[in-house]
Design a protein around this motif. Structure first.
Motif, PDB file in Angstrom:
ATOM      1  N   GLY A 192      61.412  41.591  42.792  1.00 49.95           N
ATOM      2  CA  GLY A 192      63.382  41.722  42.216  1.00 49.95           C
ATOM      3  C   GLY A 192      63.358  42.007  40.838  1.00 49.95           C
ATOM      4  O   GLY A 192      64.443  42.450  40.501  1.00 49.95           O
ATOM      5  N   LEU A 193      62.590  43.261  40.222  1.00 52.16           N
ATOM      6  CA  LEU A 193      62.569  43.943  39.302  1.00 52.16           C
ATOM      7  C   LEU A 193      64.274  44.913  39.154  1.00 52.16           C
ATOM      8  O   LEU A 193      64.529  44.852  38.493  1.00 52.16           O
ATOM      9  CB  LEU A 193      61.837  44.659  38.176  1.00 52.16           C
ATOM     10  CG  LEU A 193      60.828  43.996  37.558  1.00 52.16           C
ATOM     11  CD1 LEU A 193      59.684  44.528  37.349  1.00 52.16           C
ATOM     12  CD2 LEU A 193      61.452  43.060  37.068  1.00 52.16           C
ATOM     13  N   ALA A 194      64.163  45.812  40.071  1.00 54.29           N
ATOM     14  CA  ALA A 194      65.058  46.909  40.914  1.00 54.29           C
ATOM     15  C   ALA A 194      65.341  46.888  42.217  1.00 54.29           C
ATOM     16  O   ALA A 194      64.720  46.683  43.197  1.00 54.29           O
ATOM     17  CB  ALA A 194      64.715  48.211  40.294  1.00 54.29           C
ATOM     18  N   GLU A 195      67.085  47.501  42.766  1.00 50.16           N
ATOM     19  CA  GLU A 195      66.902  46.703  43.810  1.00 50.16           C
ATOM     20  C   GLU A 195      67.277  48.307  44.177  1.00 50.16           C
ATOM     21  O   GLU A 195      67.849  49.079  44.341  1.00 50.16           O
ATOM     22  CB  GLU A 195      68.289  46.480  44.311  1.00 50.16           C
ATOM     23  CG  GLU A 195      68.459  44.889  44.108  1.00 50.16           C
ATOM     24  CD  GLU A 195      70.030  44.534  43.964  1.00 50.16           C
ATOM     25  OE1 GLU A 195      70.183  45.178  44.909  1.00 50.16           O
ATOM     26  OE2 GLU A 195      69.779  42.596  43.828  1.00 50.16           O
ATOM     27  N   THR A 196      66.290  48.596  45.365  1.00 51.56           N
ATOM     28  CA  THR A 196      66.145  50.318  45.797  1.00 51.56           C
ATOM     29  C   THR A 196      64.934  50.630  46.829  1.00 51.56           C
ATOM     30  O   THR A 196      63.729  49.795  46.213  1.00 51.56           O
ATOM     31  CB  THR A 196      65.347  51.599  44.564  1.00 51.56           C
ATOM     32  OG1 THR A 196      65.656  52.301  44.978  1.00 51.56           O
ATOM     33  CG2 THR A 196      64.225  51.197  43.690  1.00 51.56           C
ATOM     34  N   ASP A 197      65.628  51.134  47.597  1.00 48.39           N
ATOM     35  CA  ASP A 197      64.223  51.610  49.023  1.00 48.39           C
ATOM     36  C   ASP A 197      63.219  52.276  48.947  1.00 48.39           C
ATOM     37  O   ASP A 197      62.905  52.667  49.352  1.00 48.39           O
ATOM     38  CB  ASP A 197      64.935  51.664  50.449  1.00 48.39           C
ATOM     39  CG  ASP A 197      65.909  52.272  50.377  1.00 48.39           C
ATOM     40  OD1 ASP A 197      66.399  53.098  49.081  1.00 48.39           O
ATOM     41  OD2 ASP A 197      66.589  53.098  51.333  1.00 48.39           O
ATOM     42  N   LYS A 198      63.491  52.637  47.757  1.00 54.81           N
ATOM     43  CA  LYS A 198      62.854  54.683  47.619  1.00 54.81           C
ATOM     44  C   LYS A 198      62.559  54.655  45.829  1.00 54.81           C
ATOM     45  O   LYS A 198      63.901  54.139  44.973  1.00 54.81           O
ATOM     46  CB  LYS A 198      63.301  55.869  48.175  1.00 54.81           C
ATOM     47  CG  LYS A 198      64.456  55.822  47.509  1.00 54.81           C
ATOM     48  CD  LYS A 198      65.342  57.151  48.350  1.00 54.81           C
ATOM     49  CE  LYS A 198      67.003  57.342  47.854  1.00 54.81           C
ATOM     50  NZ  LYS A 198      67.114  58.919  48.672  1.00 54.81           N
ATOM     51  N   GLU A 199      61.616  55.782  45.709  1.00 51.68           N
ATOM     52  CA  GLU A 199      61.816  55.807  44.090  1.00 51.68           C
ATOM     53  C   GLU A 199      62.687  56.127  43.264  1.00 51.68           C
ATOM     54  O   GLU A 199      63.205  57.232  43.883  1.00 51.68           O
ATOM     55  CB  GLU A 199      60.373  56.160  44.062  1.00 51.68           C
ATOM     56  CG  GLU A 199      60.204  57.084  42.209  1.00 51.68           C
ATOM     57  CD  GLU A 199      59.110  58.380  41.769  1.00 51.68           C
ATOM     58  OE1 GLU A 199      58.941  58.379  40.891  1.00 51.68           O
ATOM     59  OE2 GLU A 199      57.665  57.767  42.574  1.00 51.68           O
ATOM     60  N   VAL A 200      63.144  55.723  42.127  1.00 47.56           N
ATOM     61  CA  VAL A 200      64.817  56.972  41.876  1.00 47.56           C
ATOM     62  C   VAL A 200      64.209  56.685  40.071  1.00 47.56           C
ATOM     63  O   VAL A 200      63.631  55.789  40.074  1.00 47.56           O
ATOM     64  CB  VAL A 200      65.646  55.661  41.954  1.00 47.56           C
ATOM     65  CG1 VAL A 200      67.023  56.413  40.810  1.00 47.56           C
ATOM     66  CG2 VAL A 200      66.658  55.302  43.356  1.00 47.56           C
ATOM     67  N   SER A 201      64.308  58.289  39.568  1.00 48.34           N
ATOM     68  CA  SER A 201      64.262  58.178  38.599  1.00 48.34           C
ATOM     69  C   SER A 201      65.564  58.924  37.598  1.00 48.34           C
ATOM     70  O   SER A 201      66.550  58.980  37.956  1.00 48.34           O
ATOM     71  CB  SER A 201      63.406  59.612  38.501  1.00 48.34           C
ATOM     72  OG  SER A 201      61.722  59.554  39.393  1.00 48.34           O
ATOM     73  N   MET A 202      65.504  58.656  36.221  1.00 43.14           N
ATOM     74  CA  MET A 202      66.525  58.379  35.305  1.00 43.14           C
ATOM     75  C   MET A 202      65.728  59.407  33.903  1.00 43.14           C
ATOM     76  O   MET A 202      64.597  58.949  33.277  1.00 43.14           O
ATOM     77  CB  MET A 202      66.783  57.315  34.830  1.00 43.14           C
ATOM     78  CG  MET A 202      67.706  58.028  34.098  1.00 43.14           C
ATOM     79  SD  MET A 202      69.144  55.962  33.750  1.00 43.14           S
ATOM     80  CE  MET A 202      67.744  55.105  32.861  1.00 43.14           C
TER      81      MET A 202
END
Length: 217
Positions: A192-202
């Motif tokens: 539950g660290l990040a809510e995303t269904d794929k890799e997201v980069s910043m």
């Protein structure tokens, strides 16, 4: 422009805007050190643009609307004036000529005023649709950023190393930075660290580190 709100509520809602106005700014940018305030039926929005980052934040709860209007003021003057009142006080705001008057609702004779600016802050265009989105726990992201931010490059002719990268996965946050001779990769793991269904980069430039760290703190 006329409205009233609690001092502590205003500070809490507008603190990010005041930070952006005065932190990690573009030198000699016209709107550095200023914030625009507005009174609307839906809330009390404030905006700032420092040449590198733009932000809008609004107070919508415990806010009593009077009349519509907008004004631009010096950020430090506004913060100091607001800070001169007790956090639990209800304050009345009103434009009087070229001054923004702030007074105690319980005693209108206790008031302060600050000069207004003729211009309004011109905000950059915000995106209306996004191709990527992630919801992440703020404290975990700040921890991961702090672990690598000092490893960002500083040599004048190696600007490609002036950035750090954050990558988000459903169960992991990874931050990466380097200066060409050394690289640091730091992982924070947990469900539950990040809510995303794929890799997201910043990718973030090092000049924005003070601002990012303050906003996340």
């Amino acid at each position: 422009m006329k409205f009233s709100a609690k001092q502590s509520d205003i500070f809490r809602a507008l603190e990010p805007v005041m930070m952006v106005s005065t932190t990690a700014t573009e030198k000699e940018f016209a709107d550095v050190g200023s914030i625009s305030l507005a009174s609307t039926a839906k809330g009390f929005p404030a905006t700032a643009y420092n040449g590198k980052a733009a932000i809008e934040s609004s107070l919508t709860e415990n806010y009593n609307f009077g009349t519509a209007g907008s004004v631009t003021v010096n950020t430090v003057d506004f913060r100091n004036t607001l800070g001169s009142f007790s956090p639990d006080e209800i304050l009345d705001f009103e434009i009087m000529g070229t001054q923004l008057n702030i007074s105690l609702q319980s005693d209108s004779e206790q008031s302060q005023s600050l000069p207004t600016q003729l211009r309004s802050i011109e905000m950059p265009k915000f995106a209306e649709e996004y191709t990527k989105k992630v919801v992440v726990k703020r404290d975990r992201l700040l921890h991961a950023v702090n672990k690598v931010s000092n490893a960002v490059g500083s040599l004048k002719f190696q600007s490609q190393f002036f950035y750090w990268i954050a990558r988000f996965y459903p169960d992991r946050i990874r931050t990466v930075a380097g200066d060409g001779s050394r690289f640091i990769v730091y992982d924070v793991r947990g469900s539950g660290l990040a809510e995303t269904d794929k890799e997201v980069s910043m990718v973030v430039h090092k000049d924005l580190n003070p601002l990012v760290q303050k906003l996340l703190a």
